[in-house]
Design an enzyme around this catalytic site. Structure first.
Site, PDB file in Angstrom:
ATOM      1  N   HIS A   1     -98.410  12.635 -44.378  1.00  0.00           N
ATOM      2  CA  HIS A   1     -98.404  12.279 -42.954  1.00  0.00           C
ATOM      3  C   HIS A   1     -98.087  13.475 -42.059  1.00  0.00           C
ATOM      4  O   HIS A   1     -98.577  13.546 -40.927  1.00  0.00           O
ATOM      5  CB  HIS A   1     -97.450  11.107 -42.711  1.00  0.00           C
TER       6      HIS A   1
ATOM      7  N   HIS B   1    -108.418   3.965 -47.211  1.00  0.00           N
ATOM      8  CA  HIS B   1    -107.418   3.126 -47.896  1.00  0.00           C
ATOM      9  C   HIS B   1    -106.232   2.994 -46.940  1.00  0.00           C
ATOM     10  O   HIS B   1    -105.278   3.757 -47.015  1.00  0.00           O
ATOM     11  CB  HIS B   1    -106.992   3.771 -49.208  1.00  0.00           C
TER      12      HIS B   1
ATOM     13  N   SER C   1    -100.600   5.580 -42.114  1.00  0.00           N
ATOM     14  CA  SER C   1    -101.645   6.441 -41.552  1.00  0.00           C
ATOM     15  C   SER C   1    -102.409   5.799 -40.376  1.00  0.00           C
ATOM     16  O   SER C   1    -102.697   6.503 -39.388  1.00  0.00           O
ATOM     17  CB  SER C   1    -102.615   6.905 -42.647  1.00  0.00           C
TER      18      SER C   1
ATOM     19  N   GLU D   1    -109.519  -1.645 -46.077  1.00  0.00           N
ATOM     20  CA  GLU D   1    -108.415  -2.111 -46.924  1.00  0.00           C
ATOM     21  C   GLU D   1    -108.930  -3.263 -47.768  1.00  0.00           C
ATOM     22  O   GLU D   1    -109.531  -4.195 -47.251  1.00  0.00           O
ATOM     23  CB  GLU D   1    -107.211  -2.527 -46.062  1.00  0.00           C
TER      24      GLU D   1
ATOM     25  N   ASP E   1    -114.374  -2.154 -49.936  1.00  0.00           N
ATOM     26  CA  ASP E   1    -114.070  -0.947 -50.716  1.00  0.00           C
ATOM     27  C   ASP E   1    -114.313   0.290 -49.836  1.00  0.00           C
ATOM     28  O   ASP E   1    -115.437   0.531 -49.391  1.00  0.00           O
ATOM     29  CB  ASP E   1    -114.999  -0.922 -51.939  1.00  0.00           C
ATOM     30  N   GLY E   2    -113.253   1.034 -49.589  1.00  0.00           N
ATOM     31  CA  GLY E   2    -113.345   2.178 -48.681  1.00  0.00           C
ATOM     32  C   GLY E   2    -114.238   3.296 -49.191  1.00  0.00           C
ATOM     33  O   GLY E   2    -114.803   4.054 -48.405  1.00  0.00           O
TER      34      GLY E   2
ATOM     35  N   ASP F   1    -107.041   8.094 -49.482  1.00  0.00           N
ATOM     36  CA  ASP F   1    -105.666   7.944 -49.975  1.00  0.00           C
ATOM     37  C   ASP F   1    -105.549   6.701 -50.863  1.00  0.00           C
ATOM     38  O   ASP F   1    -104.813   5.758 -50.556  1.00  0.00           O
ATOM     39  CB  ASP F   1    -104.737   7.835 -48.743  1.00  0.00           C
TER      40      ASP F   1
END
Ligand code: SAM
Length: 311
Positions: A19, A42, A100, A118, A148-149, A169
């Site tokens: 971050h 994600h 994030s 997500e 699904d990212g 991530d």
């Protein structure tokens, strides 16, 4: 479905590294008036209660954010990160940890857009509630997909303004995530070569983790690779002893910021004598060059020797 819930890990040493770098990248993008997109493949739940059941149970924040708050003279990159976290805690207590999506929203301007993915059914509800509570400013230019990212990302590239930050991530609970990251970055770069891709990964004793980092370093692009170990790898081979952030097309300001911040972080977050950091950079080959790329270690913990076997 997966068991991973980021609330267990909120504010730990890995979140600190990830971050702090994310906030710096966002600040850099804000230097220019032109709009940009942030794509978070994600996203997680968005905000985490550090005094809640999940984070309270794991206590990971004690060896992460809490140590930074107790330390003196943080370098600029860390001060800025602490300022970003403090904005979510107006009462002066660090009870809320921004993930994030919330850190991105805090930095983004009205012209910028946020795209979140997500997959966890509960986590996406938490994320949607969090955004709703943040109000219109958070939702107006934000889209959340229960998808699904890795796949969703490719559909969005290149983003219309041709300026974008892509945070990748995943939990890496499933070892296929390492392979999916590489595919997403390679295919993502084909669609959006100038994109700033920030990839987080855990330092764990798994061959896939080492191979993914090495494969990323072989990409023929400009990159910066920061890693931070907080302890020695465990004898039983389990657990995470640190993490890394690999940034493709990094802001030119990030290297100097990390050169200052990483030694400080390695000292403040050290859990034993295995604490160390490294910062490495690679450059895209000039046109027509036979070398795929140039690569240079920039700085490392003093006692650490760079060798192919370690890395
Ligand atoms: N990026 C968040 C942050 O920095 O605050 C933390 C994300 S957490 C490490 C990973 C999240 O990815 C979890 O919430 C998990 O449910 C979700 N997830 C796992 N696999 C996914 C996939 N293929 N696509 C989208 N989300 C996924």
């Amino acid at each position: 479905m997966f068991s991973y819930r980021h609330a267990f890990h909120a504010g730990n040493h890995a979140d600190v590294l990830k971050h702090a770098i994310l906030v710096q990248i966002l600040d850099y993008f804000n230097r220019k008036e032109g709009a940009y997109w942030v794509i978070d493949t994600h996203a997680g739940g968005g905000l985490y209660a550090l005094d809640g059941d999940w984070a309270g149970q794991s206590g990971e924040v004690k060896d992460g954010l809490d140590r930074l708050l107790a330390a003196s003279e943080p370098p600029a990159l860390i001060s800025r990160y602490l300022q970003a976290v403090a904005a979510f805690n107006p009462d002066g207590q660090a009870n809320i940890y921004p993930g994030s999506p919330c850190l991105a929203l805090q930095s983004m301007r009205p012209q910028d857009h946020l795209r979140l993915f997500e997959l966890h059914t509960t986590e996406i509800e938490v994320l949607q509630d969090t955004l709703a509570h943040l109000g219109k400013k958070a939702t107006r230019h934000t889209q959340v997909a229960h998808e699904d990212g890795f796949h969703g990302l490719l559909r969005l590239l290149p983003p219309p303004p041709r300026r974008g930050i892509i945070l990748i991530d995943p939990p890496y609970e499933d070892k296929q995530d390492y392979r999916h990251v590489l595919t997403a970055v390679r295919e993502g770069l084909q669609r959006f070569a100038q994109g700033c891709f920030a990839i987080w990964y855990p330092q764990v004793q798994r061959v896939q983790a080492h191979e993914m980092a090495r494969s990323l370093e072989r990409l023929p692009v400009d990159w910066l690779h920061a890693s931070l170990s907080v302890c020695k790898p465990s004898e039983d081979g389990l657990g995470m002893h640190g993490s890394g952030m690999f940034i493709v097309n990094p802001p030119w300001t990030l290297q100097a910021e990390l050169e200052e911040a990483l030694p400080w972080l390695a000292q403040v977050l050290a859990q034993d004598s295995g604490a160390r950091f490294s910062l490495t950079r690679g450059t895209a080959a000039p046109q027509g060059s036979s070398r795929a790329q140039g690569q240079a270690p920039l700085s490392e913990s003093p006692r650490q020797k760079r060798s192919p076997s370690r890395r």
